[in-house]
Design an enzyme around this catalytic site. Structure first.
Site, mmCIF file in Angstrom:
data_model
loop_
_atom_site.group_PDB
_atom_site.id
_atom_site.type_symbol
_atom_site.label_atom_id
_atom_site.label_comp_id
_atom_site.label_asym_id
_atom_site.label_seq_id
_atom_site.Cartn_x
_atom_site.Cartn_y
_atom_site.Cartn_z
ATOM 1 C CB CYS A 161 -0.924 0.023 1.213
ATOM 2 S SG CYS A 161 -1.605 -1.582 1.640
ATOM 3 C CG HIS A 295 -3.322 3.132 5.359
ATOM 4 N ND1 HIS A 295 -2.947 3.001 4.038
ATOM 5 C CD2 HIS A 295 -3.561 1.880 5.805
ATOM 6 C CE1 HIS A 295 -2.959 1.725 3.695
ATOM 7 N NE2 HIS A 295 -3.329 1.010 4.752
ATOM 8 C CG HIS A 332 -6.279 -0.002 -0.551
ATOM 9 N ND1 HIS A 332 -5.262 0.675 -1.188
ATOM 10 C CD2 HIS A 332 -5.695 -0.637 0.495
ATOM 11 C CE1 HIS A 332 -4.138 0.481 -0.570
ATOM 12 N NE2 HIS A 332 -4.358 -0.317 0.472
#
Lengths: 405, 332
Positions: A161, A295, A332
């Site tokens: 990520c 995040h 995401h």
């Protein structure tokens, strides 16, 4: 700002996300400010057998491509290409590009080529070397580096990520160390069966398709695709050529949790160290940060760990911070995600608007900070931070700030 | 990159053999296994607690090599120094055995394997090594093909020079699987390999009484769309200099040809300048070592300096057929 250090600024932005579907950074930004939810039933892949059937797709972005230059590269390269062209046009820097370098972050790259390779192998017993070449994680980066005739440092990184975040951070270092004056940095990942299988089949996926970062009833994240590109430039180089400057990239920190292959450190210690590394790198105090682009993927453990990390590093100031997660709106985007966070935060610094965390209904007593629920707010932001906690414990923090006149 | 970064340890496994020095002395007297059998590294892997799941083969290979490297550099990772230890790895294809079998599973509409991402993602190795060895500093995977570990060495040197890390483990892995074996063979693959080097500040290493195998000098990296690689040629020419300078300098070249790509290399050019005695082709010595080449080249440079007293400096040039190149000077 730390003295005796080259100052690096962002002079160009490029993005492709489920929000804009290729229409550009302004469309992306306006959608974020409106709090639009772009998570929908997945159509690009066959999800009948997967438990999570929702995600974010940049459907139809191809119609915005100036040309279809890529003969053999796949969707990941096309996504990145569109973001790249936007950023180069935005920065108006094509004349300087041959001396530039590129730092590219991705998790799965041209996984579609890998899938086609296996399909052909299983169906016909043939090993297609061209597909295998494209499957290499650095093939997209190398294709565009070659097309642009870049001569500076060009590399590809993978920290799940945090990939595009670490790409941007390492590009920053290249300019700081005078190995380049301009760097193209960002990342991309495409929607694929592999992505769906890998994440959608786990307990971390939001099966109802609603991403609720920091909400008490959060159930997980949704997979998405996208591309992000920023043009980083040494300040004097940018000023000399009269470039438009969005903001300064002043700090970068990278750490490892070193505790579990898929769960974050529950106390947020690793991410906290990344925050402190980035603050130290930028020469800023913790209380000079106004906003955190989190995040915030919407899982029980990640959001809790991130909240704890913020409290650990910012102490009492954490209650004054505004914190929001754009993943609540676009899902995401994997390797592109932190680059998109940086782009959104650059716009926040310029426009004085903080995008919201949508789908926030029930506060969690363990996540009790101000997550800008559901509606964007107007607030002048002087200095902000972007955070990422990559799967496997790879943490990244980036500080961006308004440029001093 | 300045002159203050030292190589204080290294470890490698090449097709079951562990001594790159022996490859250098006796380049033709080898019968390496194509695939590394982790079972031979039981003692190196004994520190790993027994869990409910078997570790993938690739993780065992990397862990064993890292353990050897730690012993070579006489390093203990403690709670005091763990946040100052970084791992940077070169790995472009990930754990291909797991990934390609998962892709096959997708084609057969099999249920998802829960360990798909943590076992097969390219960055998973570095992340798992961070967990096993307690490295809490930066943990980054470079996926730039052949030059991956060389890029990592430059970044690792920056980390130490900038005061962001004290010890950096830089490594690279080259492991095949059934579905990719033929393609790798076409690129000159001969045997699997894994290698690590340890970077530390030279001053700190000296103070601690550690053996300094070599010191890193000037390092550069870039991209050459022009496949004649004129920029690396200029670097090589400048390094070799003239007359007596040339005699005390050696060049190691890794050509990094991939997937049948025709790529003009610098070998003829370098031999013409340096002479055959002061030139080593990493590809000719070990075959195509893919992402392990960066670490192997640095180890080879250190060994050359140790073995040939007349050589004062080595230039290692690593090229990837996509166009990236990295050059670094390795000194006494």
């Amino acid at each position: 700002m730390k003295k005796n250090k080259r100052q690096i600024v962002i002079t160009g932005l490029g993005a492709v996300t489920p929000m804009d579907c290729g229409a550009g950074v302004e469309a992306f930004w306006q959608g974020l400010c409106q709090g639009r939810n772009t998570i929908k039933p997945l159509k690009l892949i066959g999800v009948k057998d997967y438990c999570c059937q929702f995600g974010g797709e940049a459907a139809g972005f191809e119609k915005f491509l100036k040309e279809k230059p890529i003969k053999s590269q796949g969707r990941c390269s096309e996504l990145f290409y569109h973001a790249l062209e936007q950023a180069l046009d935005d920065a108006n820097c094509r004349r300087h590009i041959p001396k530039a370098g590129m730092a590219f972050g991705t998790i799965l790259g041209e996984i579609g080529s890998g899938q086609k390779y296996i399909q052909k192998l299983m169906a016909q017993g043939k090993k297609d070397i061209a597909l295998l070449r494209n499957y290499s994680l650095n093939s997209s980066m190398a294709y565009f580096a070659s097309k642009l005739k870049l001569s500076g440092p060009c590399f590809c990184v993978n920290t799940t990520c945090s990939s595009s975040g670490d790409a941007i951070g390492l590009a920053l270092r290249e300019i700081e160390h005078s190995r380049a004056d301009i760097m193209i940095a960002g990342g991309a990942d495409m929607m694929s069966d592999m992505l769906a299988v890998a994440f959608a089949g786990t307990e971390a996926a939001a099966k109802d398709g609603v991403v609720r970062p920091f909400d008490k009833n959060r159930k997980g994240f949704c997979i998405s695709e996208g591309a992000s590109v920023v043009i980083l430039e040494e300040l004097n180089h940018a000023k000399t050529r009269g470039a438009k400057i969005y903001c300064q990239l002043s700090g970068y920190g990278s750490t490892s949790d070193a505790c579990h292959p898929f769960s974050p450190d529950k106390d947020g210690k690793g991410l906290s160290r990344a925050i402190e590394e980035a603050l130290k790198d930028s020469g800023s105090s913790f209380d000079s940060i106004d906003y955190i682009n989190a995040h915030g993927i919407g899982t029980v453990y990640n959001d809790l760990s991130e909240t704890r990390a913020i409290k650990r590093s910012f102490g009492g100031h954490s209650k004054k911070l505004k914190i929001s997660s754009i993943k609540s709106m676009i899902g995401h985007t994997m390797g592109a995600s932190m680059g998109l966070d940086v782009i959104a935060t650059a716009k926040t610094l310029c426009e004085g608007i903080i995008p919201p965390t949508i789908n926030y209904k029930t506060p969690d007593p363990d996540c009790d900070l101000d997550y800008v629920p559901n509606k964007a707010i107007h607030q002048k932001v002087r200095r902000a931070m972007c955070l990422s906690a990559g799967l496997g414990g790879q943490n990244c923090a980036i500080v961006v700030e308004k440029i001093s006149p | 990159m300045n002159n203050e970064i030292a190589i204080t340890g290294f470890g490698c496994v090449i097709g079951g053999e562990e001594s790159l020095e022996r490859w250098l002395r006796e380049p033709s007297d080898h019968s390496p296994s194509r695939r590394i059998d982790p079972a031979v590294y039981k003692s190196e892997l004994s520190f790993i607690p027994q869990g409910p799941f078997e570790l993938p083969r690739i993780e065992k290979i990397v862990a064993a090599t890292l353990q050897k490297t730690l012993k070579s550099a006489k390093i203990s990772i403690t709670d005091e120094n763990s946040s100052r230890c970084a791992i940077l790895m070169g790995n472009t294809y990930g754990s291909e055995e797991f990934k390609t079998s998962s892709l096959r599973g997708i084609e057969r509409k099999e249920p998802a394997k829960i360990f798909l991402v943590p076992y097969s993602a390219t960055n998973a190795l570095a992340a798992k090594m961070s967990i096993m060895f307690n490295f809490k500093g930066p943990d980054i995977t470079f996926s730039s093909g052949a030059v991956s570990a060389s890029e990592a060495i430059l970044v690792g040197s920056d980390l130490i020079n900038d005061g962001r890390a004290d010890i950096v483990f830089v490594g690279g892995i080259n492991v095949i699987c059934d579905d990719l074996e033929e393609a790798f063979d076409q690129c000159g693959f001969r045997q699997e390999s894994c290698a690590f080097v340890v970077l530390e500040k030279k001053k700190s290493a000296r103070t601690a009484g550690k053996k300094i195998h070599a010191t890193l000098g000037d390092g550069r990296h870039g991209f050459c769309a022009d496949k004649d690689m004129q920029v690396p040629q200029k670097i090589i020419k400048s390094f070799l200099g003239r007359g007596n300078q040339t005699k005390s300098r050696s060049v190691i070249l890794n050509r990094g040809n991939s997937f049948g790509e025709k790529f003009s290399d610098n070998e003829k050019f370098i031999k013409g300048l340096a002479g055959k005695k002061n030139f080593i082709s990493l590809d000719d010595l070990l075959g195509n070592t893919f992402c392990a080449s960066g670490a192997l080249g640095a180890i080879l440079g250190s060994l050359l300096l140790d073995g040939k007293k007349a050589i004062k400096e080595v230039l290692f040039v690593n090229q990837d057929s996509f166009g990236s190149y990295v050059s670094m000077v390795i000194r006494r």
